[in-house]
Write a protein that holds these residues in place. Sequence first.
Motif, mmCIF file in Angstrom:
data_model
loop_
_atom_site.group_PDB
_atom_site.id
_atom_site.type_symbol
_atom_site.label_atom_id
_atom_site.label_comp_id
_atom_site.label_asym_id
_atom_site.label_seq_id
_atom_site.Cartn_x
_atom_site.Cartn_y
_atom_site.Cartn_z
ATOM 1 N N ILE A 213 -5.714 2.340 8.226
ATOM 2 C CA ILE A 213 -6.027 2.610 6.725
ATOM 3 C C ILE A 213 -6.486 1.436 6.054
ATOM 4 C CG2 ILE A 213 -4.872 3.397 4.575
ATOM 5 C CD1 ILE A 213 -2.586 4.389 6.412
ATOM 6 N N ILE A 214 -7.828 1.592 5.895
ATOM 7 C CA ILE A 214 -8.652 0.308 5.599
ATOM 8 C C ILE A 214 -9.034 0.429 4.063
ATOM 9 C CG2 ILE A 214 -10.683 -1.312 5.774
ATOM 10 C CD1 ILE A 214 -10.884 0.088 8.666
ATOM 11 N N ALA A 215 -8.422 -0.363 3.359
ATOM 12 C CA ALA A 215 -8.579 -0.171 1.774
ATOM 13 C C ALA A 215 -9.566 -1.344 1.220
ATOM 14 C CB ALA A 215 -7.222 -0.472 1.110
ATOM 15 N N VAL A 216 -10.295 -0.848 0.488
ATOM 16 C CA VAL A 216 -11.750 -1.560 -0.235
ATOM 17 C C VAL A 216 -11.547 -1.590 -1.723
ATOM 18 C CG1 VAL A 216 -14.189 -1.979 -0.386
ATOM 19 C CG2 VAL A 216 -13.081 -1.110 1.678
ATOM 20 N N ASP A 217 -11.774 -2.865 -2.262
ATOM 21 C CA ASP A 217 -11.786 -2.790 -3.865
ATOM 22 C C ASP A 217 -12.550 -4.214 -3.962
ATOM 23 O OD1 ASP A 217 -9.821 -1.087 -6.159
ATOM 24 O OD2 ASP A 217 -10.634 -3.265 -6.696
ATOM 25 N N LEU A 218 -12.523 -4.475 -5.343
ATOM 26 C CA LEU A 218 -13.324 -5.707 -5.685
ATOM 27 C C LEU A 218 -11.853 -6.828 -6.177
ATOM 28 C CD1 LEU A 218 -16.131 -4.705 -7.638
ATOM 29 C CD2 LEU A 218 -16.228 -5.766 -5.657
ATOM 30 N N ASN A 219 -10.713 -6.131 -6.396
ATOM 31 C CA ASN A 219 -9.629 -6.821 -7.090
ATOM 32 C C ASN A 219 -8.488 -7.046 -6.065
ATOM 33 O OD1 ASN A 219 -7.001 -6.811 -8.413
ATOM 34 N ND2 ASN A 219 -8.132 -6.286 -10.199
ATOM 35 N N ASP A 220 -8.363 -8.331 -5.777
ATOM 36 C CA ASP A 220 -7.244 -8.657 -4.946
ATOM 37 C C ASP A 220 -5.836 -7.906 -5.238
ATOM 38 O OD1 ASP A 220 -8.717 -9.947 -3.076
ATOM 39 O OD2 ASP A 220 -8.508 -11.677 -4.490
ATOM 40 N N ASP A 221 -5.679 -7.690 -6.494
ATOM 41 C CA ASP A 221 -4.104 -7.226 -6.849
ATOM 42 C C ASP A 221 -3.881 -5.733 -6.495
ATOM 43 O OD1 ASP A 221 -1.869 -6.577 -7.930
ATOM 44 O OD2 ASP A 221 -2.683 -6.847 -10.269
ATOM 45 N N ALA A 222 -5.280 -5.000 -6.736
ATOM 46 C CA ALA A 222 -5.348 -3.708 -6.162
ATOM 47 C C ALA A 222 -5.264 -3.606 -4.606
ATOM 48 C CB ALA A 222 -6.694 -3.025 -6.646
ATOM 49 N N LEU A 223 -5.752 -4.671 -3.967
ATOM 50 C CA LEU A 223 -5.618 -4.709 -2.528
ATOM 51 C C LEU A 223 -4.118 -5.035 -1.958
ATOM 52 C CD1 LEU A 223 -9.184 -6.275 -1.649
ATOM 53 C CD2 LEU A 223 -8.444 -3.872 -1.340
ATOM 54 N N ASP A 224 -3.358 -5.712 -2.672
ATOM 55 C CA ASP A 224 -2.072 -6.043 -2.357
ATOM 56 C C ASP A 224 -1.211 -4.808 -2.469
ATOM 57 O OD1 ASP A 224 -2.635 -8.502 -1.918
ATOM 58 O OD2 ASP A 224 -2.129 -9.296 -3.830
ATOM 59 N N ARG A 225 -1.589 -3.914 -3.661
ATOM 60 C CA ARG A 225 -0.707 -2.934 -3.728
ATOM 61 C C ARG A 225 -1.197 -1.848 -2.779
ATOM 62 N NH1 ARG A 225 0.781 -2.086 -9.601
ATOM 63 N NH2 ARG A 225 0.182 -4.081 -10.551
ATOM 64 N N ALA A 226 -2.161 -1.704 -2.291
ATOM 65 C CA ALA A 226 -2.775 -0.840 -1.101
ATOM 66 C C ALA A 226 -2.108 -1.298 0.157
ATOM 67 C CB ALA A 226 -4.230 -0.996 -0.876
ATOM 68 N N THR A 227 -1.866 -2.514 0.317
ATOM 69 C CA THR A 227 -1.077 -3.092 1.299
ATOM 70 C C THR A 227 0.354 -2.673 1.331
ATOM 71 O OG1 THR A 227 -2.555 -4.936 1.832
ATOM 72 C CG2 THR A 227 -0.598 -5.226 2.927
ATOM 73 N N ALA A 228 0.905 -2.669 0.197
ATOM 74 C CA ALA A 228 2.398 -2.539 -0.083
ATOM 75 C C ALA A 228 2.595 -0.864 0.209
ATOM 76 C CB ALA A 228 2.779 -2.661 -1.589
ATOM 77 N N LEU A 229 1.404 -0.050 -0.010
ATOM 78 C CA LEU A 229 1.461 1.270 0.295
ATOM 79 C C LEU A 229 1.346 1.743 1.681
ATOM 80 C CD1 LEU A 229 0.120 2.398 -3.094
ATOM 81 C CD2 LEU A 229 2.376 2.825 -2.369
ATOM 82 N N GLY A 230 0.752 0.871 2.506
ATOM 83 C CA GLY A 230 0.514 1.111 3.953
ATOM 84 C C GLY A 230 -0.842 0.974 4.517
ATOM 85 N N ALA A 231 -1.706 0.334 3.654
ATOM 86 C CA ALA A 231 -2.941 0.090 4.032
ATOM 87 C C ALA A 231 -2.681 -0.822 5.346
ATOM 88 C CB ALA A 231 -3.783 -0.809 3.124
ATOM 89 N N THR A 232 -3.410 -1.154 6.407
ATOM 90 C CA THR A 232 -3.337 -1.772 7.652
ATOM 91 C C THR A 232 -4.379 -2.747 7.725
ATOM 92 O OG1 THR A 232 -4.720 -0.462 8.861
ATOM 93 C CG2 THR A 232 -2.522 0.097 9.100
ATOM 94 N N ALA A 233 -5.473 -2.788 6.760
ATOM 95 C CA ALA A 233 -6.444 -3.633 6.497
ATOM 96 C C ALA A 233 -6.933 -3.628 5.122
ATOM 97 C CB ALA A 233 -7.520 -3.735 7.501
ATOM 98 N N THR A 234 -7.399 -4.680 4.513
ATOM 99 C CA THR A 234 -8.107 -4.748 3.265
ATOM 100 C C THR A 234 -9.257 -5.466 3.277
ATOM 101 O OG1 THR A 234 -6.814 -6.559 2.394
ATOM 102 C CG2 THR A 234 -5.744 -4.610 1.874
ATOM 103 N N ILE A 235 -10.343 -5.164 2.299
ATOM 104 C CA ILE A 235 -11.585 -5.769 2.043
ATOM 105 C C ILE A 235 -11.820 -5.917 0.880
ATOM 106 C CG2 ILE A 235 -14.148 -5.627 2.914
ATOM 107 C CD1 ILE A 235 -13.208 -3.495 4.893
ATOM 108 N N ASN A 236 -12.254 -7.204 0.398
ATOM 109 C CA ASN A 236 -12.592 -7.214 -1.085
ATOM 110 C C ASN A 236 -14.319 -7.165 -0.957
ATOM 111 O OD1 ASN A 236 -13.806 -8.756 -3.271
ATOM 112 N ND2 ASN A 236 -11.757 -9.371 -3.676
ATOM 113 N N ALA A 237 -14.495 -6.307 -1.513
ATOM 114 C CA ALA A 237 -16.347 -5.950 -1.414
ATOM 115 C C ALA A 237 -16.936 -6.947 -2.286
ATOM 116 C CB ALA A 237 -16.417 -4.579 -1.864
ATOM 117 N N GLY A 238 -16.065 -7.823 -3.174
ATOM 118 C CA GLY A 238 -16.857 -8.651 -3.838
ATOM 119 C C GLY A 238 -17.180 -10.073 -2.903
#
Length: 367
Positions: A213-238
């Motif tokens: 589950i790869i989550a993409v956003d420009l905001n690290d706070d949003a990505l931290d929330r995604a991780t807490a909800l089960g994202a297995t990797a995050t990408i800051n598109a910025g």
Amino acid sequence: MKVTAAVFEGVGQDLVVQELELEEPKAGEVLVRLAASGVCHSDYHVVKGEWAATGPLVLGHEGAGVVEQVGPGVTHVEAGDHVVLSWVPYCGRCEYCLAGRPGLCQQVQQTAYENVMADGTSRLSRAEGTVYSYLTAGSFADRVVVPATGAVRVRKDAPLDRVALIGCAVATGVGAVTNTANVRPGDSVLIVGCGGVGLSAVMGAALVSAAEIIAVDLNDDALDRATALGATATINAGRESVPDRVRELVGEDGVDWAFEVIGLKETLETAYALVKPGGTAVVVGQSAEGVRIELDPMLMSDREKSLIGSNYGSCHPARDFPRLVELYMKGKLDLDQLISGRGTIHDINDAFAAMGRREAGRTIIVH
Ligand code: APR
Ligand code: ZN
Ligand code: ZN
């Protein structure tokens, strides 16, 4: 009766909190005292003028509350019931409703999408004339009259200031994954945009045991929330290249499913580019009017890459809302991760400003 509501008067203007007159529910309608309402980007699209809408209009379409009164002929709820509002008050009789797709209901196109009830009128007014109710859910108000199928009964012990989110973000995001796409355990999923809807898609992917589950956003706070909800990797598109990182994570071919949950040309095209042969990109984000995307049709015919749309998570509100509430109550949907703050109706313009600054999480307006 008098209600206090936040009214959209014109593009680019702040909503104005004011007192309006609300009529009693007519046949097939329900009066709901709202407890809470989430602030969704679809309200903001209207404020920014990205979607045409004529004011005066009470915005808000993601609410929950308690039934106060029902009009003649309403039998599925009664005074005292707790309900989550739905913005597809389906007719139950048209071809789409009969096919189990109330999100495409013909009547909704002519009523809720025009911000009017089944008889073509509104229950809201002020001295200067009629005031409309956004998607007939107009939830930035302490009370609202909605079409009967726009009020979905849920269990009474569920906190209304959280399950309000089920009425748009959660139904849309979780449903895109579990209804529209029907993601299978072990599939790889990319979610582009982690606002309330995108984070809900992350929750949906976790719920059905997507492997990646790869989550993409420009905001690290949003990505931290995604991780807490089960994202297995995050990408800051910025800061990072989304295609490079996705290919590093899942291989050159890409993912089984990509969900675009913003509505921008660039991210839609990226999502499509990153699904593997035979895979599917799902358009969840709703674009500003006039947005167009460019795709290579050879990737469709030769590589069997699909692009599909998802409205309201292809949900059936009466079936899905109680189930989503149940999942929350059993600890399987962490709605709290979606919420960044609470305010009153007087904080509504600040909530839009925060959305404009791309701050993470949703504001809940508590009535
Ligand atoms: N790349 C990556 N992320 C982006 C980009 C971008 N270019 N632009 C915006 N985002 C992120 C924002 O940082 C934010 O976290 O997308 C997210 C959008 O979230 P919200 O504004 O909270 O929107 P939401 O209410 O979740 O709705 C998303 O779905 O229903 C529709 O109308 C709605 O189009 C909107 C979309
Ligand atoms: Zn919404
Ligand atoms: Zn219908």
